[in-house]
Structure formats: C-alpha cells, structure tokens
Design a protein around this motif. Structure first.
Motif, short mmCIF file in Angstrom:
data_model
loop_
_atom_site.label_atom_id
_atom_site.label_comp_id
_atom_site.label_asym_id
_atom_site.label_seq_id
_atom_site.Cartn_x
_atom_site.Cartn_y
_atom_site.Cartn_z
N SER A 1 -0.86 -0.89 6.23
CA SER A 1 -1.65 -1.94 5.61
C SER A 1 -1.03 -3.26 6.05
O SER A 1 0.19 -3.39 6.08
CB SER A 1 -1.63 -1.82 4.09
OG SER A 1 -2.31 -0.67 3.67
N SER B 1 2.89 -3.06 5.04
CA SER B 1 3.37 -2.08 4.07
C SER B 1 2.87 -0.71 4.48
O SER B 1 1.85 -0.58 5.17
CB SER B 1 2.91 -2.40 2.65
OG SER B 1 1.54 -2.12 2.49
N GLU B 2 3.60 0.30 4.07
CA GLU B 2 3.20 1.66 4.35
C GLU B 2 2.06 2.01 3.40
O GLU B 2 2.15 1.70 2.20
CB GLU B 2 4.37 2.60 4.14
CG GLU B 2 4.10 4.04 4.51
CD GLU B 2 5.33 4.90 4.31
OE1 GLU B 2 6.45 4.38 4.50
OE2 GLU B 2 5.17 6.07 3.96
N ARG B 3 1.01 2.64 3.95
CA ARG B 3 -0.16 2.95 3.13
C ARG B 3 0.27 3.72 1.87
O ARG B 3 0.95 4.73 1.95
CB ARG B 3 -1.12 3.80 3.95
CG ARG B 3 -2.50 3.96 3.36
CD ARG B 3 -3.32 2.67 3.46
NE ARG B 3 -3.36 2.10 4.77
CZ ARG B 3 -4.14 2.52 5.76
NH1 ARG B 3 -4.93 3.56 5.57
NH2 ARG B 3 -4.14 1.91 6.92
N GLY B 4 -0.12 3.23 0.72
CA GLY B 4 0.17 3.90 -0.53
C GLY B 4 1.43 3.43 -1.23
O GLY B 4 1.73 3.87 -2.33
N PHE B 5 2.14 2.51 -0.61
CA PHE B 5 3.38 2.02 -1.21
C PHE B 5 3.30 0.51 -1.43
O PHE B 5 2.63 -0.20 -0.70
CB PHE B 5 4.58 2.36 -0.33
CG PHE B 5 4.88 3.82 -0.29
CD1 PHE B 5 4.27 4.64 0.63
CD2 PHE B 5 5.77 4.39 -1.20
CE1 PHE B 5 4.53 6.00 0.67
CE2 PHE B 5 6.04 5.74 -1.17
CZ PHE B 5 5.42 6.54 -0.24
N GLN B 6 4.04 0.06 -2.41
CA GLN B 6 3.99 -1.35 -2.78
C GLN B 6 4.96 -2.22 -1.98
O GLN B 6 4.75 -3.41 -1.87
CB GLN B 6 4.35 -1.49 -4.27
CG GLN B 6 3.25 -1.04 -5.18
CD GLN B 6 2.29 -2.17 -5.53
OE1 GLN B 6 2.63 -3.09 -6.26
NE2 GLN B 6 1.10 -2.11 -4.99
#
Lengths: 113, 113
Positions: free
Chosen positions: B32, B94-99
């Motif tokens: 993302s 950011s890594e997909r699914g992480f904040q």
C-alpha cells in the motif's frame, strides 16, 4: 468532529528524566500508532495499539513504552531521556487495524537539554 | 523489508507550473502506498493512497499519483502549483494489512510567485 489531539504541544526535559505524552484519537477510532520524527527526517514507527493490545513495535529501545486505555486514548512513556530523544512525537489514529487511512495529530515537540 | 526512496530532497517550481515529486518503492509484498504532506510545525495530512485498485489515484487539492509496478514508482503530480502547496511531502509504504508506515526522507516543495 475533533481530529487527533496530542498533549502537551511542547515539552522541555533534561537528560535522565522521564516523560509521558498523551494522545486522544478521533472519535470511533480504535487504533493508535506512535511515530518519532527527528528534525530533517521522516517519521519512524514506534508502536501501534489496537483494542488495547500492542500490535506492532518499531526498532526502539525498551526505554520507550506505551499503552492504550479503554476509551482508546494512549500514552507514550520514555524513560532515562537522552539528547537523541529530542524530536517531534506524532500520534496517528485509524478506525480499525489493517490497511486503514491514518490520521495524524500535530505532535508533541520534545526537547532534551 | 519495505522502503521508499524520494529522489529529490528539494523541488522548486513557479506558481502555476506543474509539480512532479518522485518516489520509488521496494516491497516484498503487494504494497500500500501513500503520499502525506506536512506544513511547518504541523502533523501529517494524507493526500492520497493506493491499495491495489486503480493505478491512477486522485487525491485532495488537485494532486494525483500513478502506481507503476514495472518501474516500482509512485510519483506525485499536480498540473498547476499554488503558493499554499509549499510544504514537505512524504512518500510512504506499508505492507498490505498492517498499520506500520515506512516513510521516505521527504521532499521539500518550494513555490515561488
């Protein structure tokens, strides 16, 4: 609606002291993240909390700790302050965990003498 | 590990001319990508985000960015600069699914009359 609010806005401490920074997320937001921004650099991730549980931790020493309260507000604590801890500390909130847009507060400017 | 490289530390434009801020990313996963803007002594404001939908992303204040996987780029553009656009701009991954957000080093946009 109020945005992310942080307090205090400015803080001056001396080496070795301890500091607590506070963050109130946007109403309805359950995730809070903390970032450190040293002058002239991009923010660095410190912690993320969701539903009062730690979900992520950046590469910071154990002198840094945080917690999230039942009302989703959060505190960042830093012990044994060093000159290098001087920075803008930013809090961000989002509605849920995962890939949610994060909304940032204006930060707390911490100066260590 | 994820990272972003902002290719210019400073960009100077005249009011009314196009803006191009360059960003390359590195990610092991489907990333993302975001652009944030920071005005002096303020927090960060989200301009736009890419999360695997359309590759051309439109944001606020006339900004847009195009995700190019083959070039691993996510450059920010605006057709016509305004004086109020002068600020620091951060490309973020950011890594997909992480904040956890990973910030670039920032590009300072200067707009002259």
């Amino acid at each position: 609606d109020a945005g992310v609010t942080q307090s205090p806005t400015h803080l001056i401490k001396t080496r070795g002291q301890q500091v607590t920074l506070r963050c109130s997320p946007i109403s309805g937001h359950k995730s809070v993240s903390w970032y450190q921004q040293v002058l002239g650099q991009g923010p660095q991730f410190i912690f993320q909390y969701y539903e009062k549980e730690e979900r992520g931790r950046g590469n910071f020493p154990d002198r840094f700790s945080a917690r999230q309260f039942p009302n989703y507000s959060s505190e960042l604590n830093v012990n044994a302050l060093l000159l290098g801890d001087s920075a803008l500390y930013l809090c961000a909130s989002s509605q849920r965990d995962g890939n949610q847009p994060q909304h940032f507060g204006d930060g707390t400017r911490l100066s260590i003498l | 590990a994820q990272s972003v490289t902002q290719l210019d530390s400073h960009v100077s434009v005249s009011e009314g001319t196009p803006v191009l801020l360059r960003c390359n990313y590195s990610s092991s996963y489907s990333p993302s990508l975001f652009w944030y803007v920071q005005h002096p002594n303020k927090g960060l404001q989200l301009l736009l985000k890419y999360t695997s939908a359309a590759t051309l992303v439109k944001g606020i204040n006339g900004f847009e960015a195009e995700f190019k996987k083959s070039e691993t780029s996510f450059h920010l553009t605006k057709p016509s600069a305004h004086m109020s656009d002068a600020a620091e701009y951060f490309c973020v991954v950011s890594e997909r699914g992480f904040q956890k957000l990973v910030f670039g080093t920032g590009t300072r946009l200067l707009v002259s009359p």
